[in-house]
Scaffold this active site. Structure first.
Site, PDB file in Angstrom:
ATOM      1  N   ILE A 693      47.130  24.144  46.087  1.00 28.21           N
ATOM      2  CA  ILE A 693      46.824  25.219  47.043  1.00 28.21           C
ATOM      3  C   ILE A 693      47.452  24.968  48.405  1.00 28.21           C
ATOM      4  CG2 ILE A 693      44.678  25.907  45.942  1.00 28.21           C
ATOM      5  CD1 ILE A 693      43.171  24.239  48.008  1.00 28.21           C
ATOM      6  N   GLY A 694      48.114  23.857  48.574  1.00 28.98           N
ATOM      7  CA  GLY A 694      48.747  23.600  49.875  1.00 28.98           C
ATOM      8  C   GLY A 694      49.577  22.339  49.843  1.00 28.98           C
ATOM      9  N   ASP A 825      44.247  16.009  66.188  1.00 25.93           N
ATOM     10  CA  ASP A 825      45.037  17.103  65.624  1.00 25.93           C
ATOM     11  C   ASP A 825      44.138  18.311  65.375  1.00 25.93           C
ATOM     12  OD1 ASP A 825      47.355  18.342  64.809  1.00 25.93           O
ATOM     13  OD2 ASP A 825      47.236  17.615  62.745  1.00 25.93           O
TER      14      ASP A 825
END
Length: 1009
Positions: A693-694, A825
Site C-alpha cells: 500500500i505504500g 519528521d
C-alpha cells in the site's frame, strides 16, 4: 681572577639547577592537575589515554609551550560536567576550547582566575541564565570570546565592552531577550562581531557600533533591529561583511554603505527598506549583494557594472524598474543572478554566461522582451534557467542543447517558439523541464536524460505520437502535456513507468483504447485524458490504482458500462461526462457530490434523481433462450478449465509455501510487545505484491489480513536484501526500543517486530483511513470501513478532532516521556487516521531520545520533509522539541487552508505565505478551505490559523510548547454552547501572542533553482 671565575661558574650552576628543579616541580604539578581534571570530568570517556605514566604534553588535547601547559582543547565530545575551580591552577593556560559539548549551568565565573586567558570558546553547550555583569573580570588579555549556541538570556552586559584586546566576540544563537549595549563600540580592536539569531528587544543599530574602526565582519541576522541604517555606517572603514538580514529595518540604504572600499558582502534581505539603491559604488571588492525581499524602487545602478569580483547578485522581490545595465552580463566572476519578481523591462544583456561561469540565471516574473541570451551555458556549468512569466520570444538558444550541467529549466509563460534543442531533452542531469504556455513545436523525443523527473509542456503546439521510447524515461514522475496536437494511441510503453504520479494529456487528438496495463501506475494520483478521441471500455484495473484521487476521462468516446471497480477508488474528483457510457453507475457514486460527473451520457442510469440521469429499469428479458444456453455452456467449459489450472497452481504454491515456511522459521527472530492474535507465519506469508500500500525512502508498507473477520495490520519492511551496517542497525533498534514502550491512544501502536539478517519488519496496528495528507488538498474523500465505502467530507469538527489528537500524541512525547522524544519528521503523511478519524502519530524512523548529559550527540544530519523543516534545523545540528512544534504548526495551516506544506503561493512555502497574510492584515476567511467555511466556526478557524502562524515563527523561543498548543486547541473540543461561552471569555486567546510580531520567514521561493 680564577677565583672569581670559579665563583660565578658555581653560582650559575646553582641557579640553573634551581630553575631546572623548579620547572620539574611545576611540570609534575600540572600533570597532577590534569589527572585531577580527568577524574572530575568522569563523563569524558575519550581521555582514557591521560595516564600517570605518559607525558601530558603529548596528549592530543594538550599543547605545551616551553614545557608549560598553554592550551586545552576538548571539542565535539561528551563533556557533561561544569568547569572546576582548579583549572586555573594551570597558571600559563591561555587557550581554552570546549565547544560542542554538554557543559551545563551558568557562565563559569571560575575562569576569572585564569589570568593569562586569551582565547575562550564555549559555543554549542548547555549554558543558561544571564551573562554576569562583571564578566570584565576575565583576563584583560582576552582576544576571542565565543559563547554562541547556548541558552543565555536577558541583556548583554555593558561590561563586555571593557576588553582592550578583544578581536572576536561571538554571541549568536542564544536566547537574549534584552538589549544590545552600545558599549560594544568601545572594543577598539574588535574585528568580528556575531549577534545572529537572538530575540532581542526591538532596538535601533547601537550608535556606538560605528566607532569600530577595525571591524571586518558584522553579523546581526534576525536580531529584531528596527529604524534606519545610519549614514555613519560609512565610518566602519575596515568593514568587509555586513549582515542585517531578516530584521525590521526601514528607510533607504545609506549612500555611504557602497563607498566602503573593503566591503565584500552585503546582506540586507527581508527588511522593509524602500527607495532607490545608491547609484555611486566604490566598494569594488564586492562579491555578494543580497537586497532581496524589500520594497526598493528605481533602477539597478550602472556602477554595478564595475564590480569585477561580484559572484552573486540577489535583488528579487522588490519593485525595481528599468533595464538591466548591459555590463552586468560581462562581469567575469558572476555565478548567480536573481532578479525575479520586479518590474524590470527591456532586453536581457546578451553576454550573460559568455565571460563568467554562470550557474544560476533567475529573472522570472518581470517584463523582459526579446530573446534569451544565447551564451548562458558557454562555460558548461549552468545549473538552472528560470525565466518564466515574461514576454520573451524566439527559440531557445542552442547552447542549452549542449549543457550537461543543467538541472532545472523553467521557461513557461513566455512566447518562445520553434523546436526544442535536441541535446536539451537528453541533458544528463536535467531533473525539471517546464515549458508550458509557449508556442513550441516539434515532436517528443524517444529518449530523455536519465534524471528527468518533471516534464510540463502544456499549451504548446507539440505534435505527432507519444513515442514508444517513452518506456526509457524511467524517473519521470510528472508528465503534463495538455492542449497540444498529440495524435495516435496511448502507447503501452507509457504504462511501464512506475514512478508516475501525474499524467495530464487532455486536449489532444489521442485515439484508440486505454491500455489495461495501466495497473503498473502504483504511484499515480492524477489522471486527466479528457477532450481526446479515446474509445473502447474503461479498463476495470483503473480501480486498483491505490493512490489515484483525480480522474477525468470526459469528452471522449468511451462506451459500455462503468467498471464497478472504480468505486474502490478514493476520488476527490471524478469526471466521466460526454462519452457513450451505458448501464448503471457504481453504487458508490449514487451521491449528489457526483452530480456533474456523468453528464451527457444518455444511456447511463442511476437510482438517485439528483444526478440528472435517467432512472434504472429492470433488466430486459433475454432475446434468445438458445443464445443463453450457448453462453452458459461456454462459461461452464471455461470454468472447468480454470478450476483445473487453479487446483494445480494451489498444490504447487502449497508445497512451495511449506518449504518457504520451514526456511523462514529458522531464520526470522520474532519479538512481541503485547498479546497478539496472529502468528509470525501470517505476516511472512502476506508479504506479497498485491498487499503493498505504500513505498518510501526507508522501506515498503504492506496491508496484511490477520483473520477472516477483516482485521488487518500494517507491516513496514525496511532495508530488504541488504545486510545492515552498524549505523542502520542502531537506527532500527532505536525505533523499536522507543515504539515498543509507548502506550498512548494518539501514537500508532507497534505490535511486534520480526527481523532477520537481511530484512526488518515492523508490525503496526492498521489505520483504516490512512494518512491525513490524503484528505487534504481535495474534496469529498471516501472512507473504507469494514469493507464498505462511505462518502465523507472532512468538515471542521473532524479537522479539529484530528488536530487535537495529533497534538495529544506530540505533547505526550515531549512532556510525559522520560527522556523526552523528538519526532523530527512531523508531517500530514505521518498523521494516521482510524475509522473514526482519530489521529495517531506515526513513522518514528527519525525519532530519537533527547541527548542526555554524557552521551554523544547523534543528531548531526538534518531530518524532515520540505515545507515542514524548522529554519534553525538547517543551521545547527542541535535540535529540541520546538522543531516538532514548527512542523505541527504547518499541519494546522494545512487543516485550515487545504493547501500543502510547500504550496503557499508560487513564491513561498505555506508557512511563509501564512505569515505574510497575517502581517498584511488580510482577512483570514480568504484563505480557508471552502469545505469548512461555516459561519459558526469562522472565529474558531481563524484562531487555529493564527496558532499555526505562531507555531511556525522563525525564533524557537517564541513558539509555544506542545502542551500550550494542546491547551489552546482543547478549548474548542466542546459543544457549540461551550465554545461560544469560552470564546466570549476569550480563554487561551492566541491574539496577544501574535502582537508585536513581525514576519519571520525563510524564503523557499518557487522559482529558485
Amino acid at each position: 681572577m680564577s677565583k672569581y671565575l670559579h665563583f660565578f661558574t658555581f653560582l650559575l650552576f646553582v641557579t640553573l639547577h634551581f630553575f631546572h628543579g623548579n620547572a620539574q616541580n611545576v611540570t609534575a604539578q600540572e600533570h597532577t592537575i590534569l589527572l585531577q581534571l580527568k577524574n572530575y570530568w568522569s563523563s569524558l570517556t575519550s581521555i582514557t589515554h591521560w595516564i600517570p605514566s605518559s607525558d601530558h604534553c603529548t596528549w592530543p588535547e594538550i599543547t605545551c609551550t616551553d614545557g608549560w601547559v598553554t592550551k586545552l582543547e576538548i571539542i565535539n565530545n561528551t563533556l557533561g560536567e561544569t568547569i572546576p575551580t582548579f583549572i586555573c591552577d594551570l597558571k600559563n593556560l591561555s587557550y581554552i576550547d570546549l565547544h560542542l559539548n554538554f557543559i551545563p549551568g551558568s557562565f563559569p565565573v571560575v575562569l576569572y582566575n585564569c589570568s593569562n586567558l586569551e582565547y575562550l570558546d564555549l559555543q554549542q553547550n548547555y549554558l543558561v541564565g544571564r551573562i554576569p555583569d562583571d564578566i570584565n573580570r576575565l583576563s584583560p588579555r582576552l582576544q576571542v570570546l565565543n559563547l554562541s549556541g547556548n541558552n543565555f538570556t536577558g541583556d548583554i552586559p555593558a561590561s563586555i565592552g571593557s576588553f582592550p584586546e578583544l578581536k572576536s566576540l561571538q554571541l549568536s544563537s542564544n536566547l537574549f531577550n534584552g538589549s544590545i549595549p552600545s558599549e560594544i563600540g568601545n572594543l577598539s580592536n574588535l574585528e568580528e562581531l556575531n549577534l545572529n539569531f537572538n530575540p532581542f528587544l526591538p532596538q535601533e543599530i547601537p550608535p556606538g557600533f560605528t566607532k569600530l574602526k577595525k571591524l571586518r565582519n558584522l553579523w546581526m541576522y534576525i536580531t529584531n533591529l528596527v529604524g534606519e541604517i545610519p549614514e555613519s555606517v560609512g565610518n566602519l572603514s575596515a568593514l568587509e561583511v555586513l549582515d542585517f538580514s531578516e530584521n525590521g529595518l526601514s528607510g533607504s540604504i545609506p549612500n555611504s554603505l557602497f563607498l566602503l572600499k573593503n566591503l565584500t558582502t552585503v546582506y540586507l534581505f527581508k527588511n522593509r527598506l524602500w527607495g532607490p539603491i545608491p547609484q555611486a559604488v566604490e566598494a569594488f571588492n564586492l562579491e555578494v549583494i543580497d537586497l532581496s525581499n524589500n520594497s526598493l524602487t528605481g533602477t539597478i545602478p550602472h556602477d554595478f557594472e564595475k564590480l569585477t569580483k561580484l559572484t552573486g547578485l540577489a535583488l528579487f522581490f522588490n519593485q525595481l524598474s528599468g533595464e538591466v545595465p548591459i555590463g552586468i552580463g560581462r562581469l567575469p566572476s558572476l555565478t548567480n543572478i536573481g532578479l525575479w519578481s520586479n518590474n524590470l523591462t527591456g532586453e536581457l544583456p546578451p553576454d550573460f554566461g559568455l565571460y563568467s561561469r554562470l550557474e544560476r540565471f533567475q529573472v522570472s516574473s518581470n517584463h523582459f522582451v526579446g530573446t534569451l541570451p544565447k551564451n548562458l551555458c558557454a562555460n558548461k556549468v549552468l545549473i538552472g534557467v528560470v525565466v518564466f512569466d515574461n514576454n520573451l520570444t524566439g527559440e531557445l538558444p542552442n547552447s542549452l542543447g549542449n549543457c550537461d550541467s543543467l538541472e532545472v529549466v523553467r521557461v513557461y509563460g513566455n512566447r518562445f517558439s520553434g523546436n526544442i534543442p535536441g541535446g536539451l531533452w537528453t541533458s544528463l542531469k536535467l531533473d525539471t523541464l517546464m515549458m508550458s504556455d509557449n508556442l513550441f513545436t516539434g515532436q517528443l523525443p524517444d529518449t530523455v536524460g536519465p534524471n528527468l523527473s518533471l516534464l510540463e509542456i502544456h499549451n504548446n503546439q507539440f505534435s505527432g505520437e507519444i513515442p514508444a521510447g517513452i518506456s526509457s524515461w524511467k524517473n519521470l514522475r510528472v508528465f503534463e502535456a495538455s492542449n497540444n496536437l498529440l495524435t495516435g494511441k496511448i502507447p503501452q510503453e507509457l504504462t511501464v513507468l512506475p514512478l508516475l504520479s501525474s499524467i495530464l494529456l487532455d486536449g489532444n487528438q489521442l485515439s484508440g483504447n486505454l491500455p489495461s496495463t495501466i495497473i503498473s501506475w502504483k504511484s499515480l494520483t492524477n489522471l486527466n485524458l479528457s477532450r481526446n478521441q479515446l474509445s473502447g471500455e474503461i479498463p476495470a484495473v483503473i480501480g486498483f490504482l491505490p493512490d489515484l484521487v483525480y480522474l477525468d476521462l470526459s469528452a471522449n468516446n468511451f462506451s459500455r458500462s462503468i467498471p464497478s471497480e472504480i468505486g474502490l477508488l478514493r476520488l476527490s474528483s471524478l469526471n466521466l461526462s460526454s462519452n457513450q457510457l451505458s448501464g448503471r453507475i457504481p453504487g458508490e457514486f449514487e451521491n449528489a457530490v457526483y452530480d456533474r460527473s456523468f453528464r451527457n451520457n444518455p444511456r447511463l442510469c442511476a437510482s438517485n434523481p439528483a444526478l440528472g440521469l435517467s432512472s434504472c429499469q429492470a433488466a430486459p428479458a433475454r432475446k434468445s433462450n438458445k443464445l443463453s444456453s450457448h453462453l452458459i455452456a461456454a462459461i461452464s467449459s471455461i470454468s472447468a478449465v480454470a478450476f483445473l489450472v487453479v487446483f494445480v497452481y494451489i498444490i504447487l504454491i502449497f508445497k512451495a509455501n511449506r518449504r518457504r515456511k520451514s526456511d523462514l522459521e529458522s531464520t526470522w527472530k520474532f519479538t512481541s510487545f503485547q498479546r497478539l492474535n496472529f502468528t509470525e507465519s501470517t505476516i511472512l506469508s502476506g508479504l506479497t505484491e498485491n498487499n503493498i500500500i505504500g513505498r518510501g525512502g526507508s522501506g515498503t508498507v504492506f496491508r496484511i489480513p490477520i483473520n477472516r473477520s477483516g482485521a488487518y495490520v500494517a507491516v513496514k519492511r525496511i532495508w530488504n536484501n541488504v545486510k545492515l551496517d552498524q549505523k542502520l542497525e542502531n537506527e532500527f533498534l532505536s525505533e523499536v526500543q522507543i515504539l515498543g514502550t509507548i502506550r498512548h491512544s494518539n501514537i500508532v501502536k507497534l505490535l511486534c517486530c520480526i527481523s532477520s539478517q537481511n530484512s526488518k519488519l515492523l508490525v503496526y496496528e492498521y489505520m483504516e483511513n490512512h494518512s491525513l495528507d490524503r484528505w487534504l488538498g481535495g474534496k469529498n474523500r471516501q472512507s473504507t470501513i469494514s469493507g464498505s465505502v462511505h462518502q465523507v467530507i472532512l468538515d471542521w469538527p473532524k479537522r479539529l478532532q484530528i488536530a487535537i489528537g495529533a497534538a495529544q500524541g506530540l505533547s505526550y512525547m515531549h512532556h510525559d516521556c522520560s527522556p523526552s522524544i523528538i519526532h523530527r519528521d512531523v508531517k500530514s503523511s505521518n498523521v494516521l487516521l482510524d475509522s473514526e478519524f482519530n489521529a495517531k502519530i506515526a513513522d518514528f524512523g527519525l525519532a530519537r531520545m533527547l541527548i542526555k548529559h554524557g552521551e554523544p550527540d547523534m543528531m548531526s544530519s538534518v531530518a524532515g520533509s520540505f515545507g515542514y523543516i524548522a529554519p534553525e534545523h538547517a543551521h545547527t545540528r542541535r535540535v529540541n522539541e520546538k522543531i516538532d512544534v514548527y512542523s505541527f504548526g504547518v499541519i494546522l495551516l494545512e487543516l485550515v487552508t487545504g493547501r500543502e506544506a510547500h504550496d503557499g503561493d508560487k513564491m513561498s512555502s505555506l508557512a511563509e505565505w501564512a505569515w505574510r497574510h497575517v502581517i498584511e492584515g488580510r482577512p483570514i476567511v480568504e484563505v480557508m478551505d471552502e469545505d469548512i467555511k461555516e459561519p459558526h466556526y469562522l472565529d474558531e478557524i481563524s484562531s487555529v490559523f493564527k496558532l499555526g502562524v505562531l507555531c511556525t515563527g522563525k525564533l524557537p523561543s517564541k513558539r509555544p510548547t506542545m502542551k500550550e498548543v494542546l491547551q489552546i486547541l482543547l478549548q474548542y473540543s466542546h459543544s457549540s454552547l461551550h465554545r461560544e461561552e469560552k470564546m466570549n471569555r476569550n480563554e487561551y486567546d492566541v491574539a496577544p501572542l501574535l502582537q508585536n510580531s513581525k514576519p519571520e520567514r525563510k524564503l523557499e521561493a518557487d522559482d529558485s533553482v
